[in-house]
Design a protein around this motif. Structure first.
Motif: not given
Length: 179
Positions: A77-104
């Motif tokens: 299944k992985g080599v045909t469709e792949g797998f993914s997980k979704t994460l949700l961030i909650s909180g005042t001022g909490y956020r994520a951003e992507l710079k290149g391949t790194s997640l800040f």
């Protein structure tokens, strides 16, 4: 008797499976995965499906039978469709951003946290509060998502933290102030 191990694994078009020298290799459109296997199991690789067989009726062979059947099913299944997980961030001022391949991540700590994903894992930010971890290896995707979640687990008294999209966080009642 293993009910999981007895199920045949359908082989999608464009996927090739080889088992030699104790290593199981699955190649598909999205990539290639390898898995070492023990001598208690063998593989009957056909044109349309694969069947996992055990060599004897020992307890270890029976437990490995179902294990390697599921590992092989996840690899195909992985080599045909792949797998993914979704994460949700909650909180005042909490956020994520992507710079290149790194997640800040800004999660209420005094400094921004940098997460560098392992090889074979891609991280995407759909919005500042939604992070998607994807790849072809199910175990690696789950571990990367768990590592990101462990930076700030969801609170039981407040709604702050990182949680899976399908996770239900049990909330507790705070102090009531009764005298």
């Amino acid at each position: 008797m293993s009910r999981v191990g007895n199920k045949e694994i359908p082989l999608p078009k464009g996927v090739s499976v080889t088992a030699a020298n104790g290593i199981l290799t699955v190649k598909g459109a999205k990539g290639e995965l390898k898995q070492a296997y023990c001598e208690e199991v063998s593989f009957d690789i056909g044109q349309e499906s694969i069947k996992v067989l055990r060599k004897d009726e020992s307890k270890r062979a029976k437990s490995m039978h179902g294990l390697y059947r599921n590992l092989l099913a996840n690899m195909t299944k992985g080599v045909t469709e792949g797998f993914s997980k979704t994460l949700l961030i909650s909180g005042t001022g909490y956020r994520a951003e992507l710079k290149g391949t790194s997640l800040f991540l800004n999660l209420g700590y005094s400094m921004q946290i940098e997460y560098i994903p392992p090889a074979g894992i891609t991280v995407a930010c759909e919005s500042p509060t939604k992070v998607i971890v994807s790849g072809i290896d199910r175990q690696l995707v789950g571990q990367a998502a768990a590592d990101i979640r462990s930076i700030r687990k969801p609170g039981t008294y407040s709604d702050k933290g990182i949680r899976y999209s399908d996770e239900i966080v049990r909330r507790k009642v705070g102090k009531t102030g009764v005298k």
